[in-house]
Design a protein around this motif. Structure first.
Motif, mmCIF file in Angstrom:
data_model
loop_
_atom_site.group_PDB
_atom_site.id
_atom_site.type_symbol
_atom_site.label_atom_id
_atom_site.label_comp_id
_atom_site.label_asym_id
_atom_site.label_seq_id
_atom_site.Cartn_x
_atom_site.Cartn_y
_atom_site.Cartn_z
ATOM 1 N N VAL A 280 24.284 26.934 9.657
ATOM 2 C CA VAL A 280 23.242 27.927 10.209
ATOM 3 C C VAL A 280 22.060 28.496 9.835
ATOM 4 N N MET A 281 23.690 29.761 8.051
ATOM 5 C CA MET A 281 22.672 30.370 7.302
ATOM 6 C C MET A 281 21.939 29.544 6.185
ATOM 7 N N LYS A 282 22.053 28.370 5.966
ATOM 8 C CA LYS A 282 21.208 27.954 5.200
ATOM 9 C C LYS A 282 19.918 27.614 5.519
ATOM 10 N N LEU A 283 20.508 26.578 6.858
ATOM 11 C CA LEU A 283 18.554 26.723 7.538
ATOM 12 C C LEU A 283 17.709 28.441 7.803
ATOM 13 N N ASP A 284 18.870 29.196 8.218
ATOM 14 C CA ASP A 284 17.700 30.365 8.694
ATOM 15 C C ASP A 284 17.314 30.983 6.841
ATOM 16 N N ASN A 285 18.136 30.550 5.836
ATOM 17 C CA ASN A 285 17.490 31.123 4.468
ATOM 18 C C ASN A 285 16.445 30.286 4.385
ATOM 19 N N ASP A 286 16.578 28.984 4.723
ATOM 20 C CA ASP A 286 15.384 27.993 4.517
ATOM 21 C C ASP A 286 13.755 28.926 5.401
ATOM 22 N N ILE A 287 14.026 28.909 6.631
ATOM 23 C CA ILE A 287 13.302 29.682 7.370
ATOM 24 C C ILE A 287 12.567 30.940 6.583
ATOM 25 N N LYS A 288 13.577 31.894 6.365
ATOM 26 C CA LYS A 288 13.332 32.994 6.029
ATOM 27 C C LYS A 288 11.599 32.909 4.518
ATOM 28 N N ALA A 289 12.423 31.615 3.785
ATOM 29 C CA ALA A 289 11.301 31.130 2.590
ATOM 30 C C ALA A 289 10.864 30.570 3.036
ATOM 31 N N LEU A 290 10.067 30.113 3.582
ATOM 32 C CA LEU A 290 9.255 29.315 4.176
ATOM 33 C C LEU A 290 8.419 30.426 4.444
ATOM 34 N N ASP A 291 8.615 31.145 5.641
ATOM 35 C CA ASP A 291 7.812 32.464 5.889
ATOM 36 C C ASP A 291 7.325 33.429 5.037
ATOM 37 N N SER A 292 8.537 33.493 3.859
ATOM 38 C CA SER A 292 8.113 35.036 3.075
ATOM 39 C C SER A 292 6.475 34.227 2.043
ATOM 40 N N ARG A 293 7.109 32.094 1.633
ATOM 41 C CA ARG A 293 6.314 31.740 0.916
ATOM 42 C C ARG A 293 5.005 31.627 1.660
ATOM 43 N N LYS A 294 4.854 31.651 3.239
ATOM 44 C CA LYS A 294 3.334 31.460 3.524
ATOM 45 C C LYS A 294 3.244 33.036 3.711
ATOM 46 N N LYS A 295 4.026 33.616 3.632
ATOM 47 C CA LYS A 295 2.609 34.848 4.007
ATOM 48 C C LYS A 295 2.071 35.025 2.567
ATOM 49 N N GLN A 296 3.358 34.677 1.425
ATOM 50 C CA GLN A 296 2.318 35.236 0.230
ATOM 51 C C GLN A 296 1.028 34.282 -0.015
ATOM 52 N N MET A 297 1.663 33.704 -0.263
ATOM 53 C CA MET A 297 0.469 32.551 0.371
ATOM 54 C C MET A 297 -1.170 33.547 1.012
ATOM 55 N N GLU A 298 -1.294 33.817 1.930
ATOM 56 C CA GLU A 298 -2.051 34.147 2.852
ATOM 57 C C GLU A 298 -2.763 35.049 2.288
ATOM 58 N N GLU A 299 -1.358 36.177 1.711
ATOM 59 C CA GLU A 299 -2.401 37.247 0.812
ATOM 60 C C GLU A 299 -2.415 37.092 -0.281
ATOM 61 N N ASP A 300 -2.438 35.672 -0.636
ATOM 62 C CA ASP A 300 -2.352 35.334 -2.332
ATOM 63 C C ASP A 300 -3.881 34.803 -2.106
ATOM 64 N N ASN A 301 -4.157 34.460 -0.504
ATOM 65 C CA ASN A 301 -6.178 33.737 -0.320
ATOM 66 C C ASN A 301 -6.633 35.004 0.114
ATOM 67 N N HIS A 302 -5.894 35.546 0.691
ATOM 68 C CA HIS A 302 -6.783 37.020 0.824
ATOM 69 C C HIS A 302 -7.506 38.041 0.131
ATOM 70 N N GLU A 303 -6.818 38.222 -1.034
ATOM 71 C CA GLU A 303 -7.149 38.584 -2.003
ATOM 72 C C GLU A 303 -8.151 37.719 -3.266
ATOM 73 N N LEU A 304 -8.257 36.318 -2.921
ATOM 74 C CA LEU A 304 -8.770 35.513 -3.815
ATOM 75 C C LEU A 304 -10.144 35.726 -3.081
ATOM 76 N N GLN A 305 -9.763 35.751 -1.809
ATOM 77 C CA GLN A 305 -11.292 35.861 -1.097
ATOM 78 C C GLN A 305 -12.277 37.577 -1.170
ATOM 79 N N GLU A 306 -11.088 38.731 -1.624
ATOM 80 C CA GLU A 306 -11.849 39.773 -1.823
ATOM 81 C C GLU A 306 -12.290 39.415 -3.446
ATOM 82 N N LYS A 307 -11.672 39.588 -4.208
ATOM 83 C CA LYS A 307 -12.008 39.615 -5.387
ATOM 84 C C LYS A 307 -13.900 38.271 -5.469
ATOM 85 N N MET A 308 -13.566 37.680 -4.826
ATOM 86 C CA MET A 308 -14.227 36.515 -5.216
ATOM 87 C C MET A 308 -15.728 37.366 -6.056
ATOM 88 N N GLU A 309 -16.403 37.189 -6.290
ATOM 89 C CA GLU A 309 -18.092 37.858 -6.841
ATOM 90 C C GLU A 309 -18.828 36.632 -6.238
#
Length: 708
Positions: A280-309
């Protein structure tokens, strides 16, 4: 001495020893030849020795004392006890004393003691020879030499009298006969020796010491018993405590077994729960890691879109071509960077080489400069020496320094020429001195010869003068004798006249023929007597030779019997040992073979021991070599540590090493990421532009995470 009150039965049953005969040869005034041997018989109940002074009465008592106790007379060390070799005109004098007596058991015993005195120059050496005691047992003679037993102790046992009684009472020397009048301590010592009181005193002292030791031992045993009782009580308490503890341990073991039987199903259930919880803890960690990765990718995408001239409006092929051009440019710049780094390294190496050459040239310059300075100093020293030598030799033109090469050459030539002249003059002077020395030596030799001749003349004159003085003294003494014997001369003249008168009367009364006949008869009788004397001398020599041969044969037989007895005793003494060692009693041949075999084994064992010793020495040498190498390595390690400390100081090498390992891991991870990026770029054409931007944002976020 026996008491008058003693019962007659005691006197009758008491056994006493009795001396029968004694022979003396070569002791003090007794001669050394066999014909000079004296035999003294002792009678019962009394033997009286009568004779003038110096006849040998005291010598007989001294011989009895020596044969029974082995002690020499007082003031004699043995050499004065034996007949003087100078008086006998011999180099070796052999003395012998024999005694025949009956012991306390009435058995016949003969004892013999021999001595040898050797004259060497002005000194005489004394030596005691082997003594023999002979007994009659079962009708056979049994001899015992001083090599196998102590004759003094055997004599005391046979005589039944102690040595102190023999020395101080029975055979007391006349010079020591006043010992009862001596001081108290010495008198007590004499009586203790006579009555054997010393042994009883020693026994009492030994008993007293033994009693003290036993008392001390009893005290120690009592103390030990006390401690043993205490230890016994303690051991009983410990045994009781041990029994209670064992019962408690048994009860505890039963409780433990019951508790373990209850715990086992609970542990199995707990392990199942832990397994499920881990999943259960392994699955929970995998879920948290995927969520954090998703959030990070979304933030990076948003940041790239803002920085694009400017948004790229071209196609994917154009973007791919632009990316490839960019990659080629990056690779070209990296190649140029590597070339520049290699060129820089080569330039650094060349710079280092030039610096080394520069330092070497500077060192060489310093060395040459030092040599030049020394050379200049040597030139100055040479010029000063040349100037001083020129002034000493009174040579002109060498007052100013420095000198040129031509001046030095001319100075050298002048000095050599001056040296040759001085050498020639010196040789001439030496020759003159040698000639003078030869003349003086010849004169000295002549004077010595004259002196020797004069000394000889003086010696001859002195000898002649001494002889003349001796002759003068003898003449004076003769004159004195003649002057003192004038009366005697007159008497002699009267006797001479009387003798001449008697001779005249005898001549007148006798004829020449009768005198000649008497002379011939006397000469014939003299010849017969001479022949008889020579015959008797020859017979005497033969008898002496036979006597010597018989004596030697008896001595050899006696020695043979003694040796056989010794061999028999040695065999009987070592029979058990040889039997236990060999299993049988060997003969001479078997014993020699066994000894030879054992010698071979000993030699073989020695060879093995030598080899082992040699191997041990080589191992010790290797050990020493290894120890030396270890010490050298330890010294090198210490030197390296000192150098490292001098270079790096007191830095924490473990922390620096851990930091370096962390950097290496980080670099390896970055290298892996870089490889991953390169692998991903091969498949970038399969995705659209949105996917490309997301991929770039993911890579940047990963890099930022690594930097943080």
């Amino acid at each position: 001495p026996w008491s008058a009150k003693a019962p007659k039965k005691y006197h009758k049953n008491c056994k006493m020893s009795k001396i029968e005969k004694m022979s003396i040869l070569g002791v003090r005034s007794f001669g050394v030849e066999d014909k000079d041997k004296q035999v003294i018989s002792f009678f019962s109940p009394l033997t009286v020795l009568v004779g003038p002074n110096g006849a040998g009465k005291t010598t007989i008592i001294e011989c009895l004392k020596y044969i029974t106790t082995g002690d020499f007379p007082p003031g004699s060390k043995g050499n004065t006890f034996v007949h003087d070799p100078k008086v006998a005109h011999e180099t070796d004098v052999r003395a012998q004393i024999r005694l025949q007596f009956r012991d306390v058991n009435g058995e016949l015993i003969a004892v013999q003691r021999s001595m040898l005195c050797t004259q060497k120059g002005k000194k005489s050496e004394f030596k005691t020879l082997e003594g023999v005691i002979t007994r009659m047992k079962h009708g056979e003679k049994v001899s015992l030499s001083s090599k196998c037993a102590e004759i003094d102790r055997e004599m005391i046992t046979a005589l039944g009298v102690s040595k102190a009684v023999l020395i101080n009472v029975i055979f007391c020397h006349q010079e020591e006969s006043n010992w009862p009048l001596s001081e108290g301590k010495a008198l007590k010592q004499k009586f203790d020796e006579i009555f054997s009181a010393t042994r009883y005193i020693k026994v009492l002292e030994t008993l007293r010491q033994l009693r003290l030791k036993q008392g001390q031992r009893v005290k120690e045993c009592q103390m030990e018993l006390k401690y043993l009782k205490q230890n016994k009580e303690k051991s009983q308490e410990i045994q009781e405590l041990l029994s209670t503890k064992e019962s408690q341990l048994a009860a505890s073991k039963d409780n433990v077994q019951s508790i373990e039987s209850q715990i086992e199903p609970l542990e199995n259930h707990l392990m199942d729960i832990d397994t499920n919880l881990g999943k259960v803890m392994k699955l929970d960690n995998d879920i948290k890691a995927l969520d954090s990765r998703k959030k990070q990718m979304e933030e990076d995408n948003h940041e790239l879109q803002e920085k694009m001239e400017q948004v790229f409006q071209g196609t994917d092929e154009q973007l791919r071509e632009m990316y490839q051009n960019h990659q080629r440019t990056v690779r070209e710049k990296e190649r140029r960077l590597n070339d520049c780094q290699r060129e820089l390294e080569r330039a650094n190496r060349e710079c280092q080489r030039l610096n080394r050459q520069k330092s070497e040239l500077l060192v060489e310059q310093g060395r040459l400069q030092l040599q030049a300075d020394r050379h200049q100093q040597n030139i100055k020293t040479r010029d000063s020496y040349v100037k001083a030598l020129a002034s000493y030799l009174e040579m002109d033109g060498y007052d100013r320094t420095p000198f040129s090469e031509r001046q030095l050459q001319s100075f050298n030539a002048q000095v050599k020429e001056r040296q040759e002249k001085d050498l020639e003059a010196l040789n001439q002077v030496m020759r003159d001195f040698q000639e003078r020395e030869t003349l003086k030596q010849n004169a000295i030799d002549e004077i010595r010869d004259k002196k020797t001749g004069l000394e000889r003349t003086i010696d001859l004159k002195m000898d002649l003068q001494n002889k003349k003085q001796q002759e003068l003294r003898s003449v004076k003494s003769d004159l004195q004798k003649l002057e003192g014997s004038s009366d005697r001369l007159q008497e002699l003249e009267q006797e001479l006249l009387k003798a001449e008168h008697e001779l005249q009367s005898a001549v007148e009364s006798s004829t020449v023929d009768t005198l000649k006949a008497d002379v011939l008869e006397l000469q014939r009788e003299k010849g017969e007597l001479d022949r008889a004397q020579r015959k008797l001398d020859q017979e005497m020599e033969q008898l002496n030779a036979h006597t010597m041969a018989r004596t030697q044969m008896e001595m050899l037989k006696k020695d043979k019997a003694d040796k056989e007895e010794q061999v028999r005793k040695i065999k009987s003494r070592h029979q058990d040992e040889l039997g236990s060692l060999l299993g049988y009693f060997p003969n001479k041949r078997q014993l020699e073979d066994w000894i030879h075999a054992k010698n071979k084994e000993i030699n073989h064992t020695r060879d093995k021991l030598y080899k082992l010793t040699k191997d041990l020495a080589s191992k010790e040498q290797n050990k020493n070599h290894i120890s030396t190498e270890i010490k050298r390595k330890e010294q090198q390690l210490a030197n390296y540590e000192e150098k490292l400390f001098e270079v790096c100081g007191s830095q924490d090498f473990e922390s620096d090493l851990s930091k370096l390992q962390d950097d290496i891991e980080k670099n390896s991870k970055q290298r892996g990421e870089h490889n991953m990026i390169n692998s991903i770029t091969h498949y970038i054409g399969d995705y659209n532009c949105t996917h490309k931007f997301r991929l770039v944002s993911v890579i940047r976020s990963m890099r930022r995470g690594k930097k943080q």
